[in-house]
Design a protein around this motif. Sequence first.
Motif, short mmCIF file in Angstrom:
data_model
loop_
_atom_site.label_atom_id
_atom_site.label_comp_id
_atom_site.label_asym_id
_atom_site.label_seq_id
_atom_site.Cartn_x
_atom_site.Cartn_y
_atom_site.Cartn_z
N LEU A 14 0.83 -1.21 0.00
CA LEU A 14 0.00 0.00 0.00
C LEU A 14 0.86 1.26 0.00
CD1 LEU A 14 -3.04 -0.40 2.45
CD2 LEU A 14 -3.11 -0.05 -0.02
N VAL A 15 2.04 1.15 0.56
CA VAL A 15 2.96 2.29 0.64
C VAL A 15 3.69 2.41 -0.69
CG1 VAL A 15 4.94 3.26 1.88
CG2 VAL A 15 3.23 1.88 3.11
N PRO A 16 3.51 3.50 -1.44
CA PRO A 16 4.09 3.61 -2.79
C PRO A 16 5.59 3.39 -2.84
CG PRO A 16 2.46 5.33 -2.46
CD PRO A 16 2.65 4.66 -1.12
N GLU A 17 6.29 3.83 -1.80
CA GLU A 17 7.74 3.65 -1.81
C GLU A 17 8.12 2.17 -1.80
OE1 GLU A 17 7.04 7.67 0.15
OE2 GLU A 17 6.05 5.73 0.03
N VAL A 18 7.30 1.34 -1.16
CA VAL A 18 7.54 -0.11 -1.15
C VAL A 18 7.17 -0.72 -2.49
CG1 VAL A 18 6.93 -2.29 -0.04
CG2 VAL A 18 7.19 -0.22 1.34
N ALA A 19 6.15 -0.15 -3.12
CA ALA A 19 5.61 -0.71 -4.37
C ALA A 19 6.27 -0.15 -5.61
CB ALA A 19 4.11 -0.46 -4.43
N VAL A 20 7.40 0.53 -5.48
CA VAL A 20 8.07 1.13 -6.63
C VAL A 20 8.31 0.06 -7.70
CG1 VAL A 20 10.25 2.10 -7.44
CG2 VAL A 20 9.17 3.02 -5.41
N GLY A 21 7.94 0.40 -8.93
CA GLY A 21 8.13 -0.52 -10.04
C GLY A 21 6.94 -1.42 -10.30
N ALA A 22 6.01 -1.47 -9.35
CA ALA A 22 4.82 -2.28 -9.53
C ALA A 22 3.74 -1.48 -10.23
CB ALA A 22 4.31 -2.78 -8.18
N ALA A 23 2.88 -2.17 -10.93
CA ALA A 23 1.74 -1.50 -11.56
C ALA A 23 0.82 -0.94 -10.47
CB ALA A 23 0.98 -2.49 -12.45
N PRO A 24 0.02 0.09 -10.80
CA PRO A 24 -0.77 0.76 -9.75
C PRO A 24 -2.05 0.03 -9.39
CG PRO A 24 -1.12 1.85 -11.86
CD PRO A 24 -0.08 0.77 -12.10
N GLU A 25 -1.96 -1.29 -9.14
CA GLU A 25 -3.16 -2.05 -8.82
C GLU A 25 -3.83 -1.59 -7.53
OE1 GLU A 25 -0.25 -3.58 -9.53
OE2 GLU A 25 -0.57 -5.19 -10.98
N LEU A 26 -3.06 -0.97 -6.64
CA LEU A 26 -3.60 -0.64 -5.33
C LEU A 26 -4.00 0.83 -5.19
CD1 LEU A 26 -1.32 -2.76 -2.98
CD2 LEU A 26 -3.63 -3.26 -3.78
N ASN A 27 -4.00 1.58 -6.28
CA ASN A 27 -4.42 2.98 -6.18
C ASN A 27 -5.85 3.11 -5.66
OD1 ASN A 27 -1.99 4.03 -7.02
ND2 ASN A 27 -2.62 4.38 -9.13
N LEU A 227 -16.28 -0.29 0.74
CA LEU A 227 -15.75 0.72 -0.18
C LEU A 227 -14.83 0.12 -1.24
CD1 LEU A 227 -14.84 3.47 2.45
CD2 LEU A 227 -16.96 3.22 1.15
N TYR A 228 -14.28 -1.06 -0.97
CA TYR A 228 -13.33 -1.67 -1.90
C TYR A 228 -13.28 -3.16 -1.63
CZ TYR A 228 -8.85 -2.87 -4.11
OH TYR A 228 -7.85 -3.45 -4.87
N GLU A 229 -13.21 -3.94 -2.72
CA GLU A 229 -13.08 -5.39 -2.60
C GLU A 229 -12.39 -5.91 -3.85
OE1 GLU A 229 -15.88 -9.30 -1.62
OE2 GLU A 229 -16.81 -7.46 -2.41
N ASP A 230 -11.21 -6.50 -3.67
CA ASP A 230 -10.48 -7.03 -4.82
C ASP A 230 -9.42 -8.00 -4.29
OD1 ASP A 230 -9.77 -7.49 -7.42
OD2 ASP A 230 -9.11 -5.44 -7.86
N ALA A 231 -8.77 -8.69 -5.19
CA ALA A 231 -7.74 -9.66 -4.79
C ALA A 231 -6.53 -9.57 -5.72
CB ALA A 231 -8.31 -11.06 -4.78
N PRO A 232 -5.89 -8.41 -5.80
CA PRO A 232 -4.65 -8.35 -6.58
C PRO A 232 -3.59 -9.22 -5.91
CG PRO A 232 -4.92 -6.37 -5.27
CD PRO A 232 -6.19 -7.15 -5.13
N TYR A 233 -2.76 -9.82 -6.72
CA TYR A 233 -1.69 -10.69 -6.21
C TYR A 233 -2.25 -11.94 -5.51
CZ TYR A 233 0.01 -5.90 -6.51
OH TYR A 233 0.23 -4.61 -6.90
N GLY A 234 -3.54 -12.23 -5.70
CA GLY A 234 -4.13 -13.41 -5.11
C GLY A 234 -4.48 -13.30 -3.65
N VAL A 235 -4.45 -12.09 -3.09
CA VAL A 235 -4.76 -11.84 -1.68
C VAL A 235 -6.00 -10.95 -1.62
CG1 VAL A 235 -3.92 -10.94 0.52
CG2 VAL A 235 -2.32 -11.99 -1.09
N GLY A 236 -6.94 -11.31 -0.78
CA GLY A 236 -8.17 -10.53 -0.65
C GLY A 236 -7.95 -9.26 0.17
N TYR A 237 -8.27 -8.12 -0.42
CA TYR A 237 -8.17 -6.84 0.28
C TYR A 237 -9.56 -6.21 0.33
CZ TYR A 237 -3.14 -7.27 -0.70
OH TYR A 237 -1.85 -7.71 -0.79
N LEU A 238 -9.94 -5.77 1.53
CA LEU A 238 -11.27 -5.20 1.77
C LEU A 238 -11.12 -3.88 2.51
CD1 LEU A 238 -12.73 -8.53 3.16
CD2 LEU A 238 -13.39 -7.53 0.97
N VAL A 239 -11.93 -2.91 2.11
CA VAL A 239 -12.00 -1.63 2.83
C VAL A 239 -13.47 -1.36 3.13
CG1 VAL A 239 -11.50 0.84 2.77
CG2 VAL A 239 -9.98 -0.77 1.58
N ALA A 240 -13.75 -1.04 4.38
CA ALA A 240 -15.12 -0.75 4.79
C ALA A 240 -15.13 0.38 5.80
CB ALA A 240 -15.78 -2.00 5.41
#
Length: 243
Positions: A14-27, A227-240
């Motif tokens: 989630l932290v952009p500095e950690v995700a450098v070089g990755a596509a913006p799947e988590l924006n 507010l959000y439900e997806d599974a990028p990288y095969g992991v379920g991420y939820l925001v409520a």
Amino acid sequence: MLVAAAVCPCPPLLVPEVAVGAAPELNAARAACTDAIGVLAAARPDRLLVVGPAEPSGQGSHAQGARGSFRGFGVDLDVRLGCPQGEDEADGEAAGRELPPSLAVAAWLLERTRWSTAPLEGLGVGEPLAAERCIQLGGEIAGRADRVALLVMGDASACRTLKAPGYLDERAAGFDEEVGRALGAADVAALKALDAELAHELKAAGRAPWQVLAGAAEGASLSGELLYEDAPYGVGYLVAAWS
């Protein structure tokens, strides 16, 4: 009494500095987290509790100002729980005990949204913590102030695809769907009833924090929104958000 809650995933990516070089799947996930924390601020709590999964060394309370780091992920980035960059509010005890990764991600989110609404503290909970104890702990948290808010960190299953950290498990999608439904409906009973053994098998690190939320929300009559439900990288991420 619990007056609001935000549920967010806690991958360091989630932290952009950690995700450098990755596509913006988590924006979209980052934007949803910002919106959820906005709901917490709008509730004007007296105190914010930040709850997230932790290994034994990170379990227990973490004071406002506690330090976290993403150096273990190859990034020269430090954060402070509830302290905007440049401020130095941690006492010696807080500074000496590092935040677990889930609470470091929470600290980054709060810093990003410039949290200043209420004092806060962090709580790391262990994955094996029994549902009954999680629920009891939530009830204790809700009684800490007249108006308590919770920021609850935790991922759903890590078994959604063949390339997921836990490989593919056919049960994972159904588990995540039920959790998403419960979080979106603020269904306290459904969260209390989550199967801890199944959650462990599916590597769902959010199970214990979600059940802490369920205990805190007992009798609060909050409404929820997913507010959000997806599974990028095969992991379920939820925001409520609950309010």
